[in-house]
Design a protein around this motif. Structure first.
Motif, PDB file in Angstrom:
ATOM      1  N   LEU A 222       0.858  -1.266  -0.068  1.00 45.19           N
ATOM      2  CA  LEU A 222       0.108  -0.180   0.043  1.00 45.19           C
ATOM      3  C   LEU A 222       0.661   1.206  -0.028  1.00 45.19           C
ATOM      4  CD1 LEU A 222      -2.652  -0.999   2.806  1.00 45.19           C
ATOM      5  CD2 LEU A 222      -2.792  -1.315   0.236  1.00 45.19           C
ATOM      6  N   CYS A 223       0.339   2.448  -0.315  1.00 44.50           N
ATOM      7  CA  CYS A 223       0.977   3.551  -0.456  1.00 44.50           C
ATOM      8  C   CYS A 223      -0.320   4.431   0.303  1.00 44.50           C
ATOM      9  CB  CYS A 223       1.137   4.111  -1.832  1.00 44.50           C
ATOM     10  SG  CYS A 223       1.854   5.748  -1.872  1.00 44.50           S
ATOM     11  N   LEU A 224       0.184   5.132   1.236  1.00 49.79           N
ATOM     12  CA  LEU A 224      -0.834   6.172   2.088  1.00 49.79           C
ATOM     13  C   LEU A 224      -0.488   7.263   1.598  1.00 49.79           C
ATOM     14  CD1 LEU A 224      -0.876   4.888   5.427  1.00 49.79           C
ATOM     15  CD2 LEU A 224      -2.380   3.829   3.779  1.00 49.79           C
ATOM     16  N   ARG A 225      -1.492   8.416   1.043  1.00 53.26           N
ATOM     17  CA  ARG A 225      -1.379   9.567   0.635  1.00 53.26           C
ATOM     18  C   ARG A 225      -2.391  10.513   1.481  1.00 53.26           C
ATOM     19  NH1 ARG A 225      -0.244   8.505  -5.524  1.00 53.26           N
ATOM     20  NH2 ARG A 225       1.695   9.562  -4.691  1.00 53.26           N
ATOM     21  N   GLY A 226      -1.455  11.809   1.782  1.00 52.45           N
ATOM     22  CA  GLY A 226      -1.974  12.767   2.651  1.00 52.45           C
ATOM     23  C   GLY A 226      -1.542  14.121   2.426  1.00 52.45           C
ATOM     24  N   PHE A 250      -4.597  12.020   5.918  1.00 56.70           N
ATOM     25  CA  PHE A 250      -4.643  11.213   4.968  1.00 56.70           C
ATOM     26  C   PHE A 250      -5.919  11.303   4.278  1.00 56.70           C
ATOM     27  CE2 PHE A 250      -0.953   9.796   7.677  1.00 56.70           C
ATOM     28  CZ  PHE A 250       0.040   9.630   6.674  1.00 56.70           C
ATOM     29  N   PHE A 251      -5.584  11.095   2.901  1.00 54.22           N
ATOM     30  CA  PHE A 251      -7.000  11.174   2.107  1.00 54.22           C
ATOM     31  C   PHE A 251      -7.274   9.959   1.382  1.00 54.22           C
ATOM     32  CE2 PHE A 251      -3.807  13.994  -0.053  1.00 54.22           C
ATOM     33  CZ  PHE A 251      -3.769  13.292  -1.184  1.00 54.22           C
ATOM     34  N   SER A 252      -6.239   9.176   0.972  1.00 52.87           N
ATOM     35  CA  SER A 252      -6.324   8.140   0.015  1.00 52.87           C
ATOM     36  C   SER A 252      -5.256   6.896   0.343  1.00 52.87           C
ATOM     37  CB  SER A 252      -6.410   8.630  -1.340  1.00 52.87           C
ATOM     38  OG  SER A 252      -5.090   8.852  -1.897  1.00 52.87           O
ATOM     39  N   VAL A 253      -5.645   5.875  -0.390  1.00 49.47           N
ATOM     40  CA  VAL A 253      -4.766   4.548  -0.483  1.00 49.47           C
ATOM     41  C   VAL A 253      -4.559   4.298  -1.978  1.00 49.47           C
ATOM     42  CG1 VAL A 253      -4.499   2.387   0.312  1.00 49.47           C
ATOM     43  CG2 VAL A 253      -5.452   3.789   1.892  1.00 49.47           C
ATOM     44  N   LYS A 260      -4.098   1.004  -8.688  1.00 46.62           N
ATOM     45  CA  LYS A 260      -5.217   1.560  -8.595  1.00 46.62           C
ATOM     46  C   LYS A 260      -5.854   2.204  -7.191  1.00 46.62           C
ATOM     47  CE  LYS A 260      -8.499  -2.108  -7.813  1.00 46.62           C
ATOM     48  NZ  LYS A 260      -9.607  -2.831  -8.294  1.00 46.62           N
ATOM     49  N   TYR A 261      -6.665   3.021  -7.176  1.00 45.42           N
ATOM     50  CA  TYR A 261      -6.860   3.714  -5.671  1.00 45.42           C
ATOM     51  C   TYR A 261      -8.031   2.625  -5.013  1.00 45.42           C
ATOM     52  CZ  TYR A 261      -4.250   7.941  -6.049  1.00 45.42           C
ATOM     53  OH  TYR A 261      -3.197   8.684  -6.238  1.00 45.42           O
ATOM     54  N   ALA A 262      -7.956   2.361  -3.734  1.00 50.31           N
ATOM     55  CA  ALA A 262      -8.776   1.954  -2.846  1.00 50.31           C
ATOM     56  C   ALA A 262     -10.014   2.884  -2.648  1.00 50.31           C
ATOM     57  CB  ALA A 262      -8.445   1.157  -1.659  1.00 50.31           C
ATOM     58  N   ASN A 263     -11.028   2.954  -3.403  1.00 50.10           N
ATOM     59  CA  ASN A 263     -12.021   3.917  -3.268  1.00 50.10           C
ATOM     60  C   ASN A 263     -13.195   3.515  -2.091  1.00 50.10           C
ATOM     61  OD1 ASN A 263     -11.301   6.066  -5.111  1.00 50.10           O
ATOM     62  ND2 ASN A 263     -11.580   4.502  -6.863  1.00 50.10           N
ATOM     63  N   LYS A 264     -14.118   4.444  -2.233  1.00 46.10           N
ATOM     64  CA  LYS A 264     -15.131   4.130  -1.198  1.00 46.10           C
ATOM     65  C   LYS A 264     -15.790   2.731  -1.438  1.00 46.10           C
ATOM     66  CE  LYS A 264     -19.790   5.935  -0.331  1.00 46.10           C
ATOM     67  NZ  LYS A 264     -19.793   5.882   0.982  1.00 46.10           N
ATOM     68  N   GLY A 265     -15.964   1.988  -0.389  1.00 49.31           N
ATOM     69  CA  GLY A 265     -16.442   0.781  -0.245  1.00 49.31           C
ATOM     70  C   GLY A 265     -15.282  -0.211  -0.275  1.00 49.31           C
ATOM     71  N   ARG A 319     -17.455   4.695  -5.764  1.00 47.07           N
ATOM     72  CA  ARG A 319     -16.975   3.397  -5.497  1.00 47.07           C
ATOM     73  C   ARG A 319     -15.892   3.028  -6.534  1.00 47.07           C
ATOM     74  NH1 ARG A 319     -19.818  -0.158  -2.374  1.00 47.07           N
ATOM     75  NH2 ARG A 319     -18.752  -1.783  -3.608  1.00 47.07           N
ATOM     76  N   ASP A 320     -15.958   3.924  -7.636  1.00 45.84           N
ATOM     77  CA  ASP A 320     -14.952   3.401  -8.660  1.00 45.84           C
ATOM     78  C   ASP A 320     -14.375   4.946  -9.592  1.00 45.84           C
ATOM     79  OD1 ASP A 320     -17.082   4.236 -10.057  1.00 45.84           O
ATOM     80  OD2 ASP A 320     -17.054   2.488 -11.457  1.00 45.84           O
ATOM     81  N   PHE A 321     -14.706   5.991  -8.298  1.00 46.95           N
ATOM     82  CA  PHE A 321     -14.157   7.353  -8.798  1.00 46.95           C
ATOM     83  C   PHE A 321     -13.883   8.031  -7.839  1.00 46.95           C
ATOM     84  CE2 PHE A 321     -18.598   7.533  -8.672  1.00 46.95           C
ATOM     85  CZ  PHE A 321     -18.978   8.630  -8.155  1.00 46.95           C
ATOM     86  N   SER A 322     -12.864   9.461  -8.147  1.00 46.43           N
ATOM     87  CA  SER A 322     -12.940  10.236  -7.275  1.00 46.43           C
ATOM     88  C   SER A 322     -12.425  11.759  -8.146  1.00 46.43           C
ATOM     89  CB  SER A 322     -11.818  10.032  -6.031  1.00 46.43           C
ATOM     90  OG  SER A 322     -10.478  10.046  -6.736  1.00 46.43           O
ATOM     91  N   PHE A 323     -12.853  12.760  -7.595  1.00 44.63           N
ATOM     92  CA  PHE A 323     -12.438  13.991  -8.192  1.00 44.63           C
ATOM     93  C   PHE A 323     -12.539  15.104  -7.363  1.00 44.63           C
ATOM     94  CE2 PHE A 323     -17.133  13.242  -9.190  1.00 44.63           C
ATOM     95  CZ  PHE A 323     -17.582  14.345  -8.704  1.00 44.63           C
ATOM     96  N   LYS A 324     -12.225  16.252  -7.742  1.00 38.62           N
ATOM     97  CA  LYS A 324     -11.807  17.375  -6.832  1.00 38.62           C
ATOM     98  C   LYS A 324     -12.898  18.445  -7.350  1.00 38.62           C
ATOM     99  CE  LYS A 324      -7.652  19.186  -8.982  1.00 38.62           C
ATOM    100  NZ  LYS A 324      -6.117  19.511  -8.417  1.00 38.62           N
TER     101      LYS A 324
END
Length: 334
Positions: A222-226, A250-253, A260-265, A319-324
């Motif tokens: 894993l890579c923890l991003r913050g 931290f905001f994402s993994v 790929k990112y471990a998104n919601k769910g 679940r399979d996306f994120s954006f700002k």
């Protein structure tokens, strides 16, 4: 691969500015820009220059650079403009040589704005194991916004990116139970024996030891991003995150082996594992809400402050996306 900061786009709509006789509102993709009246019409091919771009020292850019060194949101007569729409002629280009979606970033000499980091850094190298830069896509750049999906809304902090990784059984040492760990900024990995904000955060929160134990226990890389904030990072008058002690949220993994990112769910969604790791996360503003245009507009240009403070923007995670969504009010004040 360089970022596409200047792209050939087609004008979708043109409306007269409601409060200015000599200005129009032009829509290019999901961006709305203010231009001189009658400069463009629907269907025209134009050059769109994205926010957070730094323009070259050329004649056509003098007007914009006299206002700000960075392309940002501005409000003119009660209407927002986000980005720049220019004609090929004004840029000294022959439009017959280009097609829609062509990238003109290098041709025009445009670069991405990078805030200075006021410290000596001992870089170890580029980001390892295919870990990407921590850039969320703006919602305006999405071809299709997934309205109707259930999402989480978190506050986007205004600091510096920091990442911690743990890679199991790498090519350098494939033995079971072995792992490589490290700390990175937005584009580079830094030596753990150096002294800078990145290594200070590691020591303060004991991140790599916690991450290593978790990854070995769960047989996952894993890579923890913050976002690293405090101590004057990104210091300016309305930034609520630049004051106080050095800290991280931290905001994402990033799943290193799955790319790929471990998104919601996902079981490794950062808000699922942060308690076990005893690490702070960004503030959850809204949880399990429907993604609507009104939700985006609220944080995009309507809401000035959160809890009495200005905010850079939000990140919407599904679940399979994120954006700002960047607050135009905040961006205009930078």
């Amino acid at each position: 691969m360089s970022e596409k900061l200047a792209v050939v786009k087609r004008v979708i709509s043109v409306k007269q500015h409601p409060n200015a006789d000599f200005l129009d509102l032009v829509q290019v993709g999901n961006y709305n820009c203010i231009v001189k009246k009658n400069d463009f019409k629907v269907g025209d091919l134009v050059v769109f220059i994205s926010p957070d771009s730094v323009l070259p020292d050329t004649e056509w850019a003098k007007f914009y650079k006299s206002k700000s060194n960075r392309v940002k949101a501005i409000k003119l007569r009660g209407q927002w403009s986000f980005g720049i729409v220019e004609s090929f002629e004004n840029l000294g280009l022959d439009k017959n040589n280009f097609q829609e979606n062509d990238d003109l970033t290098e041709i025009l000499g445009i670069i991405h704005y990078e805030p200075p980091i006021p410290q000596e850094l001992n870089a170890k190298g580029n980001l390892p194991f295919g870990i990407p830069k921590t850039d969320e896509e703006r919602y305006q750049n999405l071809e299709l916004v997934p309205f109707g999906e259930v999402v989480d809304v978190t506050r986007k902090m205004d600091g510096s990116n920091i990442s911690f990784y743990c890679k199991l059984n790498s090519e350098n040492n494939p033995d079971k139970g072995f792992c490589e760990t490290g700390v990175c900024g937005r584009t580079l990995e830094y030596k753990l024996d150096s002294v800078n904000n990145y290594t200070q955060i590691e020591k303060k929160y004991n991140v790599l030891s916690k991450l290593r134990e978790f990854c070995l226990k769960n047989s996952v890389s894993l890579c923890l991003r913050g976002e690293m904030t405090g101590q004057g990072i990104q210091k300016f008058s309305v930034n609520p995150d630049c004051a106080g002690e050095l800290k991280v949220n931290f905001f994402s993994v990033w799943l290193i082996d799955e790319h790929k990112y471990a998104n919601k769910g996902h079981k490794y969604y950062i808000h699922n594992i942060s308690k076990e790791l005893d690490l702070p996360t960004v503030s959850m503003l809204e949880k399990n809400v429907e993604l609507t245009n009104d939700l985006i507009l609220k944080y995009d240009e309507q809401l000035e402050q959160i809890d009495g403070k200005f905010f850079e923007g939000i990140v919407i995670q599904g679940r399979d996306f994120s954006f700002k969504v960047i607050s135009k009010i905040y961006d205009s004040l930078k």
